[in-house]
Design an enzyme around this catalytic site. Structure first.
Site, PDB file in Angstrom:
ATOM      1  N   LYS A  14     -69.443  29.299 -39.622  1.00 52.31           N
ATOM      2  CA  LYS A  14     -70.128  28.618 -38.701  1.00 52.31           C
ATOM      3  C   LYS A  14     -69.856  30.108 -37.591  1.00 52.31           C
ATOM      4  O   LYS A  14     -71.409  29.939 -37.213  1.00 52.31           O
ATOM      5  CB  LYS A  14     -68.711  28.257 -37.973  1.00 52.31           C
ATOM      6  CG  LYS A  14     -68.846  26.536 -38.284  1.00 52.31           C
ATOM      7  CD  LYS A  14     -68.723  25.142 -37.531  1.00 52.31           C
ATOM      8  CE  LYS A  14     -66.649  25.899 -37.061  1.00 52.31           C
ATOM      9  NZ  LYS A  14     -66.472  25.077 -38.225  1.00 52.31           N
ATOM     10  N   ARG A  89     -64.604  19.332 -30.014  1.00 54.56           N
ATOM     11  CA  ARG A  89     -63.671  18.987 -31.659  1.00 54.56           C
ATOM     12  C   ARG A  89     -63.286  17.341 -31.439  1.00 54.56           C
ATOM     13  O   ARG A  89     -62.832  17.192 -32.139  1.00 54.56           O
ATOM     14  CB  ARG A  89     -62.339  19.382 -31.489  1.00 54.56           C
ATOM     15  CG  ARG A  89     -62.990  20.599 -31.066  1.00 54.56           C
ATOM     16  CD  ARG A  89     -61.602  21.669 -31.323  1.00 54.56           C
ATOM     17  NE  ARG A  89     -61.921  23.031 -31.594  1.00 54.56           N
ATOM     18  CZ  ARG A  89     -61.491  24.028 -32.503  1.00 54.56           C
ATOM     19  NH1 ARG A  89     -61.733  22.667 -33.747  1.00 54.56           N
ATOM     20  NH2 ARG A  89     -61.727  25.489 -32.570  1.00 54.56           N
ATOM     21  N   ARG A 128     -60.934  34.769 -47.032  1.00 56.93           N
ATOM     22  CA  ARG A 128     -61.134  35.424 -45.726  1.00 56.93           C
ATOM     23  C   ARG A 128     -59.365  35.674 -45.197  1.00 56.93           C
ATOM     24  O   ARG A 128     -59.117  37.018 -44.723  1.00 56.93           O
ATOM     25  CB  ARG A 128     -61.457  34.051 -44.738  1.00 56.93           C
ATOM     26  CG  ARG A 128     -61.293  34.747 -43.418  1.00 56.93           C
ATOM     27  CD  ARG A 128     -62.360  33.896 -42.285  1.00 56.93           C
ATOM     28  NE  ARG A 128     -61.448  32.356 -42.101  1.00 56.93           N
ATOM     29  CZ  ARG A 128     -61.989  31.447 -41.524  1.00 56.93           C
ATOM     30  NH1 ARG A 128     -62.977  31.375 -40.791  1.00 56.93           N
ATOM     31  NH2 ARG A 128     -60.961  30.813 -41.203  1.00 56.93           N
ATOM     32  N   ARG A 134     -55.073  35.763 -40.241  1.00 56.34           N
ATOM     33  CA  ARG A 134     -54.636  35.288 -40.201  1.00 56.34           C
ATOM     34  C   ARG A 134     -53.815  34.034 -40.795  1.00 56.34           C
ATOM     35  O   ARG A 134     -54.004  33.860 -42.522  1.00 56.34           O
ATOM     36  CB  ARG A 134     -56.156  34.083 -39.649  1.00 56.34           C
ATOM     37  CG  ARG A 134     -56.469  34.342 -38.718  1.00 56.34           C
ATOM     38  CD  ARG A 134     -58.122  34.132 -38.624  1.00 56.34           C
ATOM     39  NE  ARG A 134     -57.596  32.494 -38.353  1.00 56.34           N
ATOM     40  CZ  ARG A 134     -58.970  31.410 -38.245  1.00 56.34           C
ATOM     41  NH1 ARG A 134     -59.736  31.759 -37.894  1.00 56.34           N
ATOM     42  NH2 ARG A 134     -58.536  29.748 -37.946  1.00 56.34           N
ATOM     43  N   ARG A 146     -55.736  21.558 -42.055  1.00 59.02           N
ATOM     44  CA  ARG A 146     -56.681  22.012 -40.922  1.00 59.02           C
ATOM     45  C   ARG A 146     -58.207  20.937 -41.360  1.00 59.02           C
ATOM     46  O   ARG A 146     -58.509  20.138 -40.403  1.00 59.02           O
ATOM     47  CB  ARG A 146     -57.517  23.231 -41.112  1.00 59.02           C
ATOM     48  CG  ARG A 146     -56.157  24.081 -40.318  1.00 59.02           C
ATOM     49  CD  ARG A 146     -55.647  25.607 -41.078  1.00 59.02           C
ATOM     50  NE  ARG A 146     -57.514  25.828 -39.824  1.00 59.02           N
ATOM     51  CZ  ARG A 146     -57.905  27.244 -40.717  1.00 59.02           C
ATOM     52  NH1 ARG A 146     -57.277  28.348 -41.171  1.00 59.02           N
ATOM     53  NH2 ARG A 146     -59.256  27.541 -40.185  1.00 59.02           N
TER      54      ARG A 146
END
Length: 190
Positions: A14, A89, A128, A134, A146
């Site tokens: 996204k 969401r 990533r 992160r 998640r």
């Protein structure tokens, strides 16, 4: 006004696609994560109220999130529309967004959902995590959680827009440019 909900699970691409769409269509990027950071960092009234909920370990209520979105829309006058990244969401957020957009005499033009298999999502997020710093991208258990939260809580939003004939699914695996071309072809029909 062109208002696009870019939808998909964590790691679907996204953020990458948002950047390209913003440039092509002159859209304003509306990410609730960015809005939270802005309001918290600037110490706005909305930010202080959100901080109070977070400090108590509670989720920030939908009404407060919508107020932040409304503030962003009201203060953005030069864009030809918005790309909603990671928002709404939940179905109640989608309903509230539709109601709020009516105040601006606009609506969601369509949803573009990036469909990516779970194993590819896990690979992307772990990759990533090596560069993003992160913590939630570096732990497979957190990644699995998640993805499951997305399926349980966020995926029903797709049905909400499908019922309005605004749902468009794109296969989110392939080259960034090929996926971008597919998304653009869908948006050009809005």
């Amino acid at each position: 006004m062109l208002n696009v909900v870019l939808f998909g699970p964590p790691g679907a691409g996204k953020g990458t696609q948002s950047e390209k769409l913003i440039e092509k269509y002159n859209l304003a990027h509306l990410s609730t994560g960015d809005l939270f950071r802005k309001h918290l960092g600037e110490g706005t009234d909305l930010g202080k109220l959100a901080q109070k909920y977070m400090d108590e370990g509670n989720l920030v209520p939908d009404s407060l999130v919508i107020d932040m979105v409304k503030d962003k829309i009201a203060s953005t006058t030069d864009a030809k529309g918005f790309i909603f990244d990671g928002f709404p969401r939940t179905v109640p957020q989608a309903v509230a967004l539709d109601d709020m957009l009516k105040e601006f005499d606009t609506t969601i033009s369509g949803m573009v959902a990036l469909e990516v298999p779970d194993e590819e999502l896990k690979k992307r997020l772990l990759d990533r995590g090596k560069t993003s710093g992160r913590a939630d991208d570096q732990n497979e258990e957190k990644i699995n959680n998640r993805i499951q939260v997305y399926k349980d809580e966020t995926l029903p939003v797709a049905n909400f827009y499908n019922e309005q004939n605004k749902f468009n699914q794109i296969h989110g695996v392939g080259s960034i440019n090929d996926i971008f071309q597919e998304i653009s072809a869908v948006i050009d029909k809005f």
